[in-house]
Design a protein around this motif. Sequence first.
Motif, PDB file in Angstrom:
ATOM      1  N   PRO A   1       3.219  -7.698   1.537  1.00  0.00           N
ATOM      2  CA  PRO A   1       3.035  -8.891   0.707  1.00  0.00           C
ATOM      3  C   PRO A   1       2.818 -10.151   1.540  1.00  0.00           C
ATOM      4  O   PRO A   1       2.036 -11.019   1.163  1.00  0.00           O
TER       5      PRO A   1
ATOM      6  N   PRO B   1       1.802 -11.371  -4.256  1.00  0.00           N
ATOM      7  CA  PRO B   1       1.429 -10.112  -3.606  1.00  0.00           C
ATOM      8  C   PRO B   1       2.337  -8.940  -3.993  1.00  0.00           C
ATOM      9  O   PRO B   1       1.846  -7.824  -4.188  1.00  0.00           O
TER      10      PRO B   1
ATOM     11  N   GLU C   1       1.219  -7.530  -7.206  1.00  0.00           N
ATOM     12  CA  GLU C   1       0.032  -6.672  -7.048  1.00  0.00           C
ATOM     13  C   GLU C   1       0.415  -5.310  -6.478  1.00  0.00           C
ATOM     14  O   GLU C   1      -0.059  -4.269  -6.920  1.00  0.00           O
TER      15      GLU C   1
ATOM     16  N   TYR D   1      -0.722 -10.139   2.661  1.00  0.00           N
ATOM     17  CA  TYR D   1      -1.571 -10.415   1.515  1.00  0.00           C
ATOM     18  C   TYR D   1      -1.461 -11.882   1.106  1.00  0.00           C
ATOM     19  O   TYR D   1      -2.457 -12.514   0.747  1.00  0.00           O
ATOM     20  N   GLY D   2      -0.251 -12.407   1.179  1.00  0.00           N
ATOM     21  CA  GLY D   2      -0.038 -13.818   0.866  1.00  0.00           C
ATOM     22  C   GLY D   2      -0.818 -14.707   1.813  1.00  0.00           C
ATOM     23  O   GLY D   2      -1.438 -15.685   1.398  1.00  0.00           O
TER      24      GLY D   2
END
Lengths: 302, 292
Positions: B16, A151, A154, B19-20
């Motif tokens: 993150p 992530p 990204e 999102y992970g």
Amino acid sequence: MTSATTHSPASVTARAEAAAPRAKKVRGREERSTLASVALHGTLILASLVAAFPVVWIVFISLGPKTAWQSPGEVLGNLSLDNYAKVLTDTDFPQWFGASVIVAGGTTVLGVFLAASAGYAVSRMRFPGHRQLMWSFLVTQMFPMAVLIVPLYELLARFDLIDNYLGLILTYATTAVPFCAWMMKGYFDTIPHEIDEAGRVDGLTPFGTFWRLIVPLAKPGLAVTAFYSFLTAWGEVAYASQFMGADHYTLAVGIRTFATESRADWAMMTAASVLILIPATLVFLLVQRNLVSGLTAGGTKS
Amino acid sequence: MVAPVVIVLAVLVLYPLGYGFYLSLTDANEANVARDIGAFHAPATYKMVWFDNYWSVLSGADGDFYPRLIWTVIWTLSCVVLHIAIGMGLALLLNRQMRAKLLYRALLILPWAVPAFVGVFAWRLMLNSQYGVFNDMITAVGLPAQNWLATPFAQKTAVIMVNVWIGVPFNMVALLGGLQSIPKELYEAAEMDGASPWQRFVHITLPGLRPVTNTVVLLGCIWTFNMFAVIYLLLGQNTTGEADILVTFAFRKAFTGVSDYSGAATYGIVILALLLAFSTFYRRRQLKTEQA
């Protein structure tokens, strides 16, 4: 206080033993027999050898010919700096070194600044979520990079920060800052609040108080923070190897190009390792006097 | 003043993480995520599978999770116990009046200044089965030479050894600081009352160190559980897989072969959950003993 309430034979004799030297006023915990001295120094020398040996060993091998790692005996007869010359002139080492200096320097500056201000804020100000913040600092230490790395990639890509020093600096700051802020908070807690009040009375702004009065007092804590941030960035492998392209390799990634799947070029690897160690050791020497006091008053006491 | 940190952390950690978590609910891998092939943009074709990934991990269906978890726990326990024990021993020795104290301290902290990857390379050189100096040394004292980086058991011993070498200085410095913060008067009073050195250690030193040891143990467990560089770099591609802990295993999932992003993300979330549960439990127990 001296009137005994327990009368076990052991405590009585122990007391008698302790009482006699006390009369002479020389007995202390620090006094020891020759044998104890030998044991103490012997243990410490042995431990120091274990601690230093791997470092000494790569320095030793790096000074020898190309095959020195297979026959260390040859090194003494053939001392040379050839490996160093080769690393510095025939490879991209200087470029990796520059990249690492930028990234580690940036992380240190950003890390110290963010950790100090956050630590101070948590130490002195009461705001909603104050307690949760300390806890969440700790929780960020638990995020395994395995879950963050894709992530984050990204996210950085979206801001065009892949293959970019700033992207890596920000990433490292997320690792270093929480721990450092935690430590700084503990350190600031040991600085009397009266100093802040005095600053306020003299007409300083909160930031002025922090900058002019508190920061100079918090030097040991800041030194540990700088040391930790620097080393985090200087030695990190996983993010650097995924986020940076060949033009921006840091040392940790670059040095791996000296080793292929099957074999490593130890002559180059050891010389490069020693060169990488030098800045880390310099930073370390600068702060080492402050390490104990900085770390104690800091995070370990929260 | 805390705002910059909160913002940086929120963007770079919370996003993150979210999102992970999302990825862990999908079947994303290298073949179906969005990517650019030349000028052509291929949209993502992965789909939600909800908790299938978690189910296959936790039910043991993927066959990797439980063996890796057991080894990760053994690894964490042995490293942390050795870190604290050796760190404490050295801190106690260094906390005395003696000659050359500063020299000893500087030498003993040295491994901390060595970047992990350099330290690991040094050890790899020393542990080489054919030419390594480490085998020469242990055979000199009568122990059998080992093929350190080849068999699973030797690999496990080697990674623990290297991690202990790297981690002891931090623990030593922290504990040394803790020792220095214990008031000398307590020891003097105990001496007056005739306490033996062992009694002084158990009744003054250990309780006095508790705030430090509590933190060091908690951080040590978290850091060791998530330790990446030592295992990944020491074993490189030679690993049999047996010595992989959860974190290095998840990394290999994400970046070797056909990258399995959803699988790696699932492991990441499971690791986070385990650590959260552990530290909540640890903190609570700690508070209880403080109140008792």
